[in-house]
Design an enzyme around this catalytic site. Structure first.
Site, short mmCIF file in Angstrom:
data_model
loop_
_atom_site.label_atom_id
_atom_site.label_comp_id
_atom_site.label_asym_id
_atom_site.label_seq_id
_atom_site.Cartn_x
_atom_site.Cartn_y
_atom_site.Cartn_z
N MET A 160 0.50 12.16 -76.25
CA MET A 160 -0.04 11.48 -77.49
C MET A 160 -0.29 12.73 -78.58
SD MET A 160 -2.83 8.70 -76.30
CE MET A 160 -3.25 7.94 -77.98
N HIS A 161 -0.47 12.67 -79.92
CA HIS A 161 -0.74 13.61 -80.93
C HIS A 161 -0.15 14.22 -81.30
CE1 HIS A 161 -4.43 11.25 -79.67
NE2 HIS A 161 -4.67 11.94 -78.58
N ASP A 211 1.14 7.54 -74.02
CA ASP A 211 0.98 7.53 -72.43
C ASP A 211 -0.11 6.98 -71.93
OD1 ASP A 211 -0.67 9.56 -73.19
OD2 ASP A 211 0.22 11.09 -72.04
O1 5SP Z 1 -4.79 13.68 -75.99
C1 5SP Z 1 -4.48 12.67 -74.66
C2 5SP Z 1 -4.99 11.53 -75.28
O2 5SP Z 1 -5.94 11.52 -76.46
C3 5SP Z 1 -3.68 13.25 -73.75
O3 5SP Z 1 -4.14 12.14 -72.67
C4 5SP Z 1 -2.28 13.12 -74.04
O4 5SP Z 1 -1.60 12.10 -74.13
C5 5SP Z 1 -1.65 13.78 -72.88
O5 5SP Z 1 -1.19 13.00 -71.61
P1 5SP Z 1 -0.87 13.73 -70.26
O6 5SP Z 1 0.29 14.46 -70.39
O7 5SP Z 1 -2.24 14.66 -69.58
O8 5SP Z 1 -0.47 12.17 -69.49
#
Ligand code: 5SP
Ligand code: ADP
Length: 497
Positions: free
Chosen positions: A81-82, A239
């Site tokens: 995300m983000h 995700d």
């Molecule tokens: O920043 C967040 C949720 O706000 C993280 O959960 C990212 O979405 C990355 O996810 P992974 O690579 O650890 O699955």
């Protein structure tokens, strides 16, 4: 036989799964890509690496499975995300993507809180945190203004990859929720927030539902992957939203714990008017008009992989963690805090750093390994406690992500959370969630719930052991003290980073 494909664009790697109508993962493939940390607090990836490795992974998936391309009905995405991807009018990225775990934006977060004050929580439903996208856009606005001027659109990681596969620009609500530019309950871009920072709303892509069909594959992508150009592509989701779908978190009272690069404790939420005062993130789900709340540990699996790469690079995770279940709870007095890139929940603090407390001459590599896993799990317990304090019952937790590969860690989660931990047949929650969005989008099921009932199968559960729960309760109280006791030390150490 017909199939769907789920693509999970993670932080460490892209994972692809080929799923049949019974929800069985027939084949899976994975390709890693690098993470760039040019300065303390910076975390970037090259969007071209995502595209290249996604194409390699899809090609391998097709080759090993031997499935005929015409049998694959649809494909969808889950994505970290983000992360900010700025593209010009030709769709070319203007710089490396600035990722969710990049914490260079503390000043921009203060600016957002100051300008928007209470409006931020009422519209975007979240606090300004370094990882979110708006602070990253403002960082570019302040530090690389010429790049922002050339930008036609901002995209999130999986939206950029989907654009390269289909030629279509879109962003789904679950991922848009993590930008701080979305009116989360109203499901539209907030012109009020964009205008407050002189950002044209035209920078924001078209909004879609996660299960919405957004096109088919470009002919050159079909050639490169071996997939049929007619393969339908569904938008996909964040995700964590996809992880929740893949773990069956589709009604009130269900909780998930994901240990990927980050760590997440997530609970389904139907009510859009709840106010958690920004203590947890409040985002749109991948299911229509549903929401979820979650707490995030910035470096969960990342703390363990950092530890392995730094101190035992020649060992696999399984070899490194062999024998850690023979060490008693508490690692013989060794305590770790996983703040190696700062923290989010419950301490939104980009400056805090990790520590090992209580090192003793008798501690061996396996004590450190266990302490790292315990510290990560204590950090996730802080999010479990926020849910419980908000009135949620957390007696059972579905555990997904790379961390769910280790049995001792699953038992540790049961003992630290004092809840039954359920491991599913596949720990690939987000990729499975993406495949489920494609299956639902293709019309295989009338609802995501019915898809979940058919696709998700528990493999094993881990019950809390009352003695270990009591031991961990005592250690958790000690763990919680470490943040306050090390904060000012870390502020003073910042000058040396
Ligand atoms: O920043 C967040 C949720 O706000 C993280 O959960 C990212 O979405 C990355 O996810 P992974 O690579 O650890 O699955
Ligand atoms: N065999 C294993 N045992 C314990 N943890 C593991 C194992 N394999 C991977 N992990 C953990 O899982 C993390 C990667 O999880 P994953 O869900 O693939 O992450 P992401 O989606 O962020 O790419 C690694 O950082 C590591 O800490």
């Amino acid at each position: 036989m017909s199939y769907v494909i789920g693509v999970d664009l993670g932080t460490s790697a892209v994972k692809t799964v080929l799923v049949n109508r019974e929800g069985k993962v027939a084949f899976e493939a994975s390709e890693a890509y690098p993470l760039y940390q040019p300065k303390a607090g910076y975390s970037e990836q090259n969007p071209e690496d995502w595209v290249e490795q996604t194409l390699v992974s899809l090609r391998k998936l097709l080759e090993v499975s031997g499935v005929h391309p015409s049998e694959i009905e649809g494909l969808s995405f889950s994505g970290q995300m983000h992360g900010l991807v700025l593209v010009d009018a030709e769709g070319k990225p203007l710089r490396n993507a600035i990722l969710w775990n990049d914490t260079r934006t503390t000043a921009q977060c203060h600016r957002i809180e100051k300008v928007l004050d209470g409006k931020l929580l009422s519209i975007a439903r979240n606090r300004a945190l370094e990882g979110f996208t708006l602070p990253k856009i403002l960082w570019v606005q302040e530090n690389e203004p010429e790049l922002l001027q050339q930008a036609a659109l901002f995209l999130l990681p999986k939206d950029y990859v989907r654009y390269r596969l289909t030629g279509d620009y879109a962003m789904d609500y679950s991922d848009a929720a993590g930008t701080l530019l979305l009116d989360v309950a109203g499901k539209q871009w907030s012109t009020e927030i964009a205008e407050a920072f002189e950002l044209p709303v035209s920078l924001c892509p078209r909004l879609v539902e996660s299960f919405e069909e957004v096109g088919t594959l470009l002919p050159q992508i079909a050639d490169q992957t071996g997939l049929a150009a007619a393969t339908k592509v569904y938008a996909g989701g964040a995700d964590n939203a996809c992880g929740a779908i893949g773990a069956g978190i589709l009604s009130e009272g269900q909780t998930m714990c994901s240990i990927g690069t980050s760590g997440v404790v997530l609970s389904y939420e139907e009510r859009k008017d709840l106010d958690f005062e920004g203590k947890v993130h409040f985002f749109n789900h991948g299911e229509k008009d549903a929401f979820y709340i979650m707490g995030v540990t910035l470096a969960a699996g990342y703390s363990l992989s950092w530890f392995k790469d730094t101190f035992a690079a020649d060992k696999s995770f399984d070899v490194l963690l062999q024998g850690i279940d023979a060490i008693p709870a508490g690692s013989n007095g060794l305590l770790f805090t996983p703040y190696i890139v700062g923290e989010r929940t419950p301490h939104p603090d980009a400056n805090i750093r990790g520590s090992f407390i209580g090192m003793d001459a008798g501690h061996k590599l396996e004590h450190f390994g266990r302490a790292v896993m315990e510290g990560i799990t204590f950090s996730l317990r802080e999010s479990i406690d926020i849910l419980r304090n908000a009135g949620k019952t957390v007696n059972e937790v579905i555990s997904i992500g790379g961390g769910a590969k280790n049995e001792a860690w699953l038992q540790m989660q049961a003992d630290v959370f004092n809840a039954t931990i359920v491991k599913l047949e596949s720990e690939q929650g987000p990729a499975m969630g993406a495949a489920m969005l494609a299956a639902y989008g293709c019309g295989w099921f009338p609802s995501l719930q019915e898809c979940a009932a058919a696709f998700i199968r528990p493999a094993k559960s881990y019950a809390p052991n009352p003695e270990t729960v009591a031991a961990y309760d005592g250690l958790f109280a000690l763990y919680q003290d470490v943040y306050g006791q090390t904060r000012s030390l870390n502020d003073r150490l910042e000058a040396y980073r």
